[in-house]
Write a protein that holds these residues in place. Structure first.
Motif, PDB file in Angstrom:
ATOM      1  N   ALA A   1      47.046-104.284  -2.647  1.00 42.56           N
ATOM      2  CA  ALA A   1      48.300-103.546  -2.519  1.00 42.56           C
ATOM      3  C   ALA A   1      48.771-102.908  -3.815  1.00 42.56           C
ATOM      4  N   GLU A   2      48.195-103.277  -4.961  1.00 44.68           N
ATOM      5  CA  GLU A   2      48.713-102.768  -6.228  1.00 44.68           C
ATOM      6  C   GLU A   2      47.934-101.553  -6.704  1.00 44.68           C
ATOM      7  N   PHE A   3      48.602-100.758  -7.541  1.00 42.41           N
ATOM      8  CA  PHE A   3      47.974 -99.571  -8.104  1.00 42.41           C
ATOM      9  C   PHE A   3      46.973 -99.965  -9.181  1.00 42.41           C
ATOM     10  N   ASP A   4      45.898 -99.176  -9.298  1.00 44.56           N
ATOM     11  CA  ASP A   4      44.920 -99.455 -10.352  1.00 44.56           C
ATOM     12  C   ASP A   4      45.188 -98.611 -11.600  1.00 44.56           C
ATOM     13  N   SER A   5      46.308 -97.911 -11.614  1.00 42.22           N
ATOM     14  CA  SER A   5      46.736 -97.161 -12.792  1.00 42.22           C
ATOM     15  C   SER A   5      47.946 -97.864 -13.406  1.00 42.22           C
TER      16      SER A   5
ATOM     17  N   ALA B   1      48.651-108.294 -10.386  1.00 44.41           N
ATOM     18  CA  ALA B   1      49.553-109.188  -9.666  1.00 44.41           C
ATOM     19  C   ALA B   1      49.151-110.649  -9.814  1.00 44.41           C
ATOM     20  N   GLU B   2      47.894-110.896 -10.109  1.00 46.30           N
ATOM     21  CA  GLU B   2      47.409-112.269 -10.225  1.00 46.30           C
ATOM     22  C   GLU B   2      47.335-112.740 -11.675  1.00 46.30           C
ATOM     23  N   GLY B   3      47.861-111.928 -12.612  1.00 45.53           N
ATOM     24  CA  GLY B   3      47.920-112.380 -13.994  1.00 45.53           C
ATOM     25  C   GLY B   3      47.276-111.434 -14.974  1.00 45.53           C
ATOM     26  N   CYS B   4      47.058-111.934 -16.181  1.00 43.68           N
ATOM     27  CA  CYS B   4      46.552-111.119 -17.287  1.00 43.68           C
ATOM     28  C   CYS B   4      45.361-111.815 -17.942  1.00 43.68           C
TER      29      CYS B   4
ATOM     30  N   MET C   1      58.384 -98.712  -4.633  1.00 44.10           N
ATOM     31  CA  MET C   1      57.242 -99.139  -3.824  1.00 44.10           C
ATOM     32  C   MET C   1      56.721-100.496  -4.279  1.00 44.10           C
ATOM     33  N   PRO C   2      57.523-101.563  -4.161  1.00 43.48           N
ATOM     34  CA  PRO C   2      57.028-102.886  -4.566  1.00 43.48           C
ATOM     35  C   PRO C   2      55.877-103.331  -3.673  1.00 43.48           C
ATOM     36  N   SER C   3      54.882-103.952  -4.299  1.00 39.77           N
ATOM     37  CA  SER C   3      53.686-104.341  -3.547  1.00 39.77           C
ATOM     38  C   SER C   3      53.804-105.729  -2.937  1.00 39.77           C
TER      39      SER C   3
END
Length: 502
Positions: free
Chosen positions: A4-8, A58-61, A313-315
């Protein structure tokens, strides 16, 4: 990354939009949420250029990604980096922290959040001596809400809280009566029929709790703190109010002793004054367990109920109802960009200043008068707020700055009390110690500075009474600290004032 998240670097969470607009959003912008007028907002450094880097998902860094983003920012010529992410607990062995050191070497100040694990001791993040680590405190504005209750016997109760959402009236019921007092999972459709559902805070995002009761047919939600915590007026999916632990106890007692059904009315989105300069309970603290010889946080700044930008647009559900361009959220993630924006203003005012000089100016001009702990009464100590709350009215003209090179900070890993920092912390006091500090004059004229120390009776801090500094020059002086009367295992705080004479 999730599907659901943007890759940019486009924001699908809201966190990056909020922090960047806090630091450098345009001035004089009308802010609205769910159709409600919340007033005019401005970034700290309006119209400053902003570069956003996609370093986390969304799952971290991954440390390799955040370090790479820092390196790219250096190459892109940024002046300040805001890092509203935790970490930095072991800075001399952390890839991102070392990237921050490289930024410092290249003239870039990093403002980093202290973390949201307070108020316990030794919870602070970003212990790097080359970053400015920021705690969170309140401002003097809140978006208030009111909950009015009445039962069939005529008993009434009014409770205060915070809310951004519209008004609503309905029967009040406990989520715990339906098997999930914490509202952790979506209730089956038809569980409720427009009732106001009472949920206990904890374990999942506050907004998710509202979403979960909405799925069961609720018309509103009351969220109460089980213990003393900060209040947050989130962008909920339905009318909602967030109340403190004492109000929550009063609510539960009223429901337990009510005659017949209880009807409640939520009134939300009321902008009003509140107590400012209160350290947020969540703001991570320093403590005696800081072993490197530098104490964090360095300063505090507003980090509670901060109104700034949001992604429409929150994912995820935790991002709140879609379509909103503004949000009100809290955290040291919110206080850090206040300092980043402040650093941008100082860099514009003093283009030749190093990151250390900017950090020094913000620390040495900070204030503690009127700054209190989370109870709203007790004065802060340095483990709470570092040097205090930043003061931009003074930071642009500090008179003197105290800073050190990246190399010296790196080499002083085990004895940072000897580094030329605008603070002094000795984790294992030998009884008596003498250190040196070198001040640099930011003035065009020679100046004399009277010294004054505030310290408890069993701690002695000795500094020469007057320090003279030539215009644009440096002056080194000694500080002797004698803690031989302080009982073992106890900590003492003192403040050294340098006040310009005639």
């Amino acid at each position: 990354m999730t599907p659901a998240e943007f890759d940019s670097a486009r924001d699908d969470d809201g966190h990056g939009t909020h922090t960047s607009t806090t630091a450098a959003g345009n001035a004089g912008v009308q802010a609205t949420i769910a159709g409600g007028d919340l007033g005019i907002v401005s970034g700290i450094a309006p119209r400053a250029y902003v570069i956003a880097y996609k370093a986390c998902g969304a799952e971290g860094c991954f440390g390799s990604d955040t370090a790479a983003a820092v390196e790219q920012a250096i190459l892109d010529g940024v002046d300040v980096i805001n890092y509203s992410i935790s970490g930095g607990g072991d800075p001399y062995n952390d890839a991102t922290s070392i990237a921050f050191l490289n930024a410092y070497f290249n003239g870039v100040l990093v403002s980093a959040s202290a973390g949201n694990s307070g108020p316990g001791a030794d919870t602070v993040a970003h212990r790097e001596p080359w970053t400015i680590t920021v705690g969170a405190s309140t401002q003097d504005r809140t978006f208030a809400g009111k909950l009015s209750l009445s039962d069939e016997g005529g008993a009434t109760l009014e409770l205060d809280g915070v809310s951004l959402t519209g008004d609503y009236t309905g029967q009040v019921v406990l989520a715990s009566d339906y098997g999930d007092g914490l509202c952790l999972t979506p209730f089956p459709a038809g569980t409720f029929n427009g009732e106001i559902v009472v949920c206990e805070r904890g374990l999942i995002a506050r907004v998710e709790k509202g979403y979960n009761v909405l799925q069961g047919g609720a018309g509103g939600m009351v969220l109460y703190n089980p213990v003393l915590q900060s209040l947050a007026p989130d962008i909920h999916f339905l009318p909602a109010i967030h109340i403190q632990n004492d109000a929550g106890a009063a609510l539960l007692d009223f429901l337990a002793n009510a005659t017949g059904a209880v009807t409640g009315t939520i009134d939300g989105g009321i902008k009003m004054a509140s107590q400012g300069n209160v350290m947020a309970a969540f703001s991570s603290r320093g403590g005696a367990g800081q072993t490197l010889g530098v104490s964090k946080p360095d300063v505090t700044a507003p980090g509670v109920e901060i109104l700034a930008g949001h992604t429409p647009m929150p994912s995820s559900i935790a991002g709140g109802a879609p379509g909103n361009l503004f949000q009100v959220i809290q955290g040291t993630s919110m206080s850090s960009p206040h300092v980043a924006g402040s650093a941008l203003l100082l860099k514009d005012l003093h283009p030749d200043w190093t990151p250390g000089q900017i950090k020094s100016a913000l620390m040495t001009t900070a204030y503690v008068d009127g700054l209190v702990k989370e109870d709203g009464v007790t004065p802060v100590d340095n483990f709470d707020a570092g040097s205090g709350h930043i003061d931009l009215n003074r930071a642009g003209n500090p008179g003197l700055t105290i800073s050190d090179s990246a190399l010296n900070l790196y080499l002083a890993e085990d004895h940072l009390w000897d580094a030329n920092l605008p603070s002094l912390y000795v984790p294992n006091m030998p009884g008596k110690i003498t250190v040196e500090r070198t001040v640099h004059s930011e003035l065009r004229a020679n100046s004399w500075w009277r010294t004054r120390v505030e310290a408890p009776a069993d701690l002695s801090v000795s500094v020469r009474p007057v320090i003279g500094v030539r215009a644009g020059g440096d002056r080194t002086f000694s500080i002797t600290v004698d803690a031989s009367l302080v009982p073992m295992g106890e900590t003492r705080f003192a403040t050294l004032y340098l006040e310009r004479g005639p």
